[in-house]
Design a protein around this motif. Structure first.
Motif, PDB file in Angstrom:
ATOM      1  N   SER A 120       2.374  12.449   1.448  1.00 46.40           N
ATOM      2  CA  SER A 120       2.749  13.030   0.162  1.00 46.40           C
ATOM      3  C   SER A 120       4.114  12.521  -0.274  1.00 46.40           C
ATOM      4  N   ASP A 121       4.408  12.716  -1.548  1.00 55.42           N
ATOM      5  CA  ASP A 121       5.669  12.216  -2.097  1.00 55.42           C
ATOM      6  C   ASP A 121       6.857  13.046  -1.637  1.00 55.42           C
ATOM      7  N   THR A 122       6.596  14.131  -0.940  1.00 59.45           N
ATOM      8  CA  THR A 122       7.703  14.982  -0.496  1.00 59.45           C
ATOM      9  C   THR A 122       8.192  14.624   0.909  1.00 59.45           C
ATOM     10  N   GLU A 123       7.528  13.664   1.551  1.00 61.63           N
ATOM     11  CA  GLU A 123       8.001  13.217   2.870  1.00 61.63           C
ATOM     12  C   GLU A 123       9.444  12.729   2.764  1.00 61.63           C
ATOM     13  N   ALA A 124      10.207  12.980   3.798  1.00 61.03           N
ATOM     14  CA  ALA A 124      11.600  12.531   3.781  1.00 61.03           C
ATOM     15  C   ALA A 124      11.705  11.040   4.090  1.00 61.03           C
ATOM     16  N   GLY A 125      12.714  10.393   3.517  1.00 59.24           N
ATOM     17  CA  GLY A 125      13.028   9.006   3.870  1.00 59.24           C
ATOM     18  C   GLY A 125      12.114   7.952   3.283  1.00 59.24           C
ATOM     19  N   THR A 133      12.858   2.910 -19.969  1.00 61.33           N
ATOM     20  CA  THR A 133      13.458   2.353 -21.185  1.00 61.33           C
ATOM     21  C   THR A 133      13.365   0.831 -21.195  1.00 61.33           C
ATOM     22  N   GLU A 134      13.164   0.241 -19.996  1.00 53.81           N
ATOM     23  CA  GLU A 134      13.003  -1.220 -19.942  1.00 53.81           C
ATOM     24  C   GLU A 134      11.618  -1.611 -19.440  1.00 53.81           C
ATOM     25  N   ALA A 135      10.650  -0.704 -19.650  1.00 55.92           N
ATOM     26  CA  ALA A 135       9.256  -0.984 -19.273  1.00 55.92           C
ATOM     27  C   ALA A 135       9.091  -1.238 -17.778  1.00 55.92           C
ATOM     28  N   VAL A 136       9.949  -0.614 -16.993  1.00 55.42           N
ATOM     29  CA  VAL A 136       9.860  -0.745 -15.535  1.00 55.42           C
ATOM     30  C   VAL A 136       9.388   0.590 -14.980  1.00 55.42           C
ATOM     31  N   THR A 137       8.518   0.552 -13.961  1.00 56.55           N
ATOM     32  CA  THR A 137       8.010   1.798 -13.392  1.00 56.55           C
ATOM     33  C   THR A 137       8.063   1.768 -11.867  1.00 56.55           C
ATOM     34  N   VAL A 138       7.979   2.967 -11.294  1.00 58.78           N
ATOM     35  CA  VAL A 138       7.842   3.085  -9.843  1.00 58.78           C
ATOM     36  C   VAL A 138       6.388   2.797  -9.518  1.00 58.78           C
ATOM     37  N   ARG A 139       6.134   1.692  -8.846  1.00 57.15           N
ATOM     38  CA  ARG A 139       4.756   1.279  -8.579  1.00 57.15           C
ATOM     39  C   ARG A 139       4.141   2.075  -7.442  1.00 57.15           C
ATOM     40  N   CYS A 140       4.934   2.302  -6.401  1.00 55.42           N
ATOM     41  CA  CYS A 140       4.403   3.101  -5.297  1.00 55.42           C
ATOM     42  C   CYS A 140       5.514   3.558  -4.369  1.00 55.42           C
ATOM     43  N   LEU A 141       5.167   4.598  -3.598  1.00 49.67           N
ATOM     44  CA  LEU A 141       6.064   5.113  -2.564  1.00 49.67           C
ATOM     45  C   LEU A 141       5.466   4.733  -1.222  1.00 49.67           C
ATOM     46  N   LEU A 142       6.316   4.313  -0.302  1.00 44.39           N
ATOM     47  CA  LEU A 142       5.816   3.950   1.012  1.00 44.39           C
ATOM     48  C   LEU A 142       6.836   4.282   2.083  1.00 44.39           C
ATOM     49  N   ARG A 143       6.368   4.351   3.310  1.00 45.40           N
ATOM     50  CA  ARG A 143       7.281   4.650   4.405  1.00 45.40           C
ATOM     51  C   ARG A 143       8.083   3.394   4.733  1.00 45.40           C
ATOM     52  N   PRO A 144       9.231   3.579   5.384  1.00 48.04           N
ATOM     53  CA  PRO A 144      10.055   2.419   5.743  1.00 48.04           C
ATOM     54  C   PRO A 144       9.288   1.382   6.560  1.00 48.04           C
ATOM     55  N   ASP A 145       8.319   1.822   7.369  1.00 45.87           N
ATOM     56  CA  ASP A 145       7.554   0.849   8.164  1.00 45.87           C
ATOM     57  C   ASP A 145       6.390   0.252   7.381  1.00 45.87           C
ATOM     58  N   GLY A 146       6.278   0.612   6.086  1.00 46.25           N
ATOM     59  CA  GLY A 146       5.235   0.036   5.251  1.00 46.25           C
ATOM     60  C   GLY A 146       3.938   0.821   5.233  1.00 46.25           C
ATOM     61  N   SER A 147       3.830   1.875   6.016  1.00 48.69           N
ATOM     62  CA  SER A 147       2.584   2.632   6.039  1.00 48.69           C
ATOM     63  C   SER A 147       2.525   3.609   4.862  1.00 48.69           C
ATOM     64  N   LEU A 189       0.859  -1.176   0.000  1.00 48.60           N
ATOM     65  CA  LEU A 189       0.000   0.000   0.000  1.00 48.60           C
ATOM     66  C   LEU A 189       0.893   1.222   0.000  1.00 48.60           C
ATOM     67  N   GLY A 190       0.602   2.143  -0.891  1.00 52.11           N
ATOM     68  CA  GLY A 190       1.428   3.339  -0.936  1.00 52.11           C
ATOM     69  C   GLY A 190       0.788   4.384  -1.814  1.00 52.11           C
ATOM     70  N   ILE A 191       1.575   5.394  -2.166  1.00 61.62           N
ATOM     71  CA  ILE A 191       1.057   6.421  -3.061  1.00 61.62           C
ATOM     72  C   ILE A 191       1.841   6.386  -4.369  1.00 61.62           C
ATOM     73  N   LYS A 192       1.207   6.851  -5.433  1.00 55.79           N
ATOM     74  CA  LYS A 192       1.868   6.886  -6.725  1.00 55.79           C
ATOM     75  C   LYS A 192       2.834   8.069  -6.781  1.00 55.79           C
ATOM     76  N   PRO A 193       3.944   7.921  -7.490  1.00 57.06           N
ATOM     77  CA  PRO A 193       4.783   9.089  -7.730  1.00 57.06           C
ATOM     78  C   PRO A 193       4.011  10.037  -8.650  1.00 57.06           C
ATOM     79  N   PRO A 194       4.377  11.313  -8.665  1.00 55.16           N
ATOM     80  CA  PRO A 194       3.636  12.285  -9.478  1.00 55.16           C
ATOM     81  C   PRO A 194       3.440  11.831 -10.921  1.00 55.16           C
TER      82      PRO A 194
END
Length: 469
Positions: free
Chosen positions: A455-460, A437-451, A197-202
């Motif tokens: 927003s995508d601007t959170e640190a770490g 270029t290799e059909a790979v994408t950033v699927r989601c952003l998540l916190r280190p603890d998985g939560s 579970l996470g958020i999409k990059p912009p």
RNA sequence: CGGGCUGUAGCGCAGCUUGGUAGCGCGCUGCGUUCGGGACGCAGAGGUCCCGGGUUCAAAUCCCGGCAGCCCGACCA
């Protein structure tokens, strides 16, 4: 007698295996118009179960069902700049009707933010009207370039929720609540589908959203599938459609809106998440048929025992089917395996003489001999243990397919067969471009603890990188 | 829209090079024997060979022009 495999093995050709399962399990056919899909009764029964489970959770979260039109004036799409830019390439547009060219073209909805925004503006007057929590079950049309049954069809079925709130915080909290209490709860407890579970990059956000949450599952070939999504739309659509309310202080204020959806793509996810070389494997809590009672021979004594077992199972609240049709026993077993029915009760003269039947699990093929009279008492617990085992095995696959890396190049490597997890700060615009270029994408952003981050601007933050459907 | 490939029975395909009675497997129908992991025998049904034009005594086959679909990329719930 010897059985050769009915389906193309997954390891040999995964896409072919997928098509074989869809066809042989009688789930769907291609429609006559490119990219369209005919959902057959068994496939539709599975979708109906998904609908029932999600609908109950949506109502529990306070949203009410409504229905908006299939046709939307084209002009509506131009009111939100990003939205029209994102959706224009895949719109189906009606230009003629009633034997004449239309003054204004009509868009067949690809999603309903615009038309629902128009009516929210009508219905919302006061802060007392908020939050407005709506959901609709409908079909939508997106002219995809490369359609695949269930995963990406030109027309698909889904639910789309649309809500309006007085404050940013209230909207954000509700979108997150839906994501956790409707989608994740359904995925974990019914579909046995562990996800990130996470958020999409912009770059991957919904067109017009300020934040998009996702649930990314891993399929058996190591590719990702977005199983559900919830968007914070900020005030973008409210501004475009004049969704204002009068505050307690008497001021006109712009609403904050959300939208969220899950589609028949989940049926494709079900197939690729749990399916094996013998076909579909349906988690018991989802299965339209949880137990099939199978007569080894079409004989009166055997059939009578089958009916008896089935009646007892129904009384115990189990969804059950009886098969004492003609045809060889082996063939019928194979057919039910392809359909992924969680438990099979085999009733034959040999067992019956000893007052027993054989119960076979679909997930691990384990067989056990059970007293005829004990089936109904044992089945519910057995179904629950199948459910738990399926989730656990999917969870382990997700974990074992995810590798922590530190550089983009390592991530690219890992993403050929699974998920790479790395620091979001190590990616950046250039990194995303390289991945593409290799059909790979950033699927989601998540916190280190998985939560889930705000927003995508959170640190770490970490990110999950993979190939996807 | 770029690159590769294919259109023949419901599905999967052969036949085309070298023009001459439209074939195979699966599926389907009937009868019989079967049934504890895709059963078998016999008898059947089913075709505008993608479309249009041309060459020829004769075209699934050769020539020209269309159309449709599939795979790989960009897009995507």
């Amino acid at each position: 007698m010897a059985s050769k495999s009915v389906l193309t093995p997954q390891a040999e050709d995964f896409p072919r295996w997928y098509q074989d399962v869809v066809a042989k399990a009688e789930m769907a056919d291609n429609g006559p118009v490119r990219g369209t899909m005919v959902i057959r009764p068994y496939g539709y029964a599975i979708w109906e179960r998904m609908q029932a489970e999600m609908d109950a959770r949506i109502k529990e979260a306070g949203a009410q069902n409504a229905y908006f039109p299939l046709f939307i004036p084209e002009s509506y799409f131009h009111r939100e700049a990003e939205h029209v830019e994102g959706f224009s390439p895949e719109l189906a547009v009606v230009t003629h009707a009633g034997g004449a060219q239309l003054a204004e073209p009509i868009v067949v909805r690809p999603t309903s933010e615009t038309v629902i925004g128009e009516f929210m503006a009508k219905w919302i007057q006061s802060y007392r009207d908020l939050p407005l929590l709506l959901n609709q079950w409908s079909n939508v049309v997106r002219w995809e370039l490369r359609p695949r049954l269930f995963l990406r069809s030109s027309e698909f079925l889904w639910q789309e929720g649309h809500t309006a709130h007085a404050t940013y915080d209230d909207a954000a909290a509700y979108a997150k609540r839906i994501h956790l209490e409707v989608y994740n709860d359904f995925l974990v407890n019914v579909l046995a589908a562990p996800t990130y579970l996470g958020i999409k990059p912009p770059s991957e956000r919904f067109a017009g959203a300020i934040n998009t949450m996702t649930a990314e599952g891993i399929m058996r070939d190591g590719k990702a599938l977005q199983m559900a999504t919830s968007h914070e739309l900020g005030q973008n659509f409210a501004r475009a459609f004049d969704v204002y309310y009068q505050s307690e202080a008497g001021q006109a204020e712009l609403c904050f809106t959300t939208s969220w959806g899950a589609s028949t793509r989940l049926v494709g996810g079900l197939i690729m998440l749990h399916g094996d070389d013998n076909g579909l494997v349906v988690p018991p809590r989802l299965a339209p048929i949880q137990v099939v009672v199978l007569a080894v021979r079409d004989e009166p004594d055997v059939n009578e025992a089958c009916e008896k077992v089935a009646t007892a199972l129904k009384a115990a609240g189990v969804r059950v089917a009886v098969d004492h049709g003609r045809g060889s026993f082996g063939r019928r077993i194979t057919d039910w395996e392809i359909k992924g029915v969680p438990l099979r009760v085999e009733v034959g003269p040999r067992d019956l003489a000893e007052g027993r039947v054989t119960i076979v699990r679909r997930d691990d093929a384990q067989k056990s001999a059970v007293a005829l009279d004990a089936v109904a008492a044992i089945a519910p617990g057995l179904l629950e243990s199948v459910q738990a085992a399926m989730f656990e095995s999917a969870r382990r696959r997700l974990e074992e397919s995810t590798h922590d890396v530190t550089t983009i190049h390592e991530a690219l490597d890992v993403a050929q067969t699974g998920f790479a997890r790395l620091a979001w700060s190590a990616v950046g615009d250039e990194g995303e471009a390289l991945l593409r270029t290799e059909a790979v994408t950033v699927r989601c952003l998540l916190r280190p603890d998985g939560s889930i981050p705000v927003s995508d601007t959170e640190a770490g933050l970490h990110c999950i990188v993979a190939k996807s459907y």
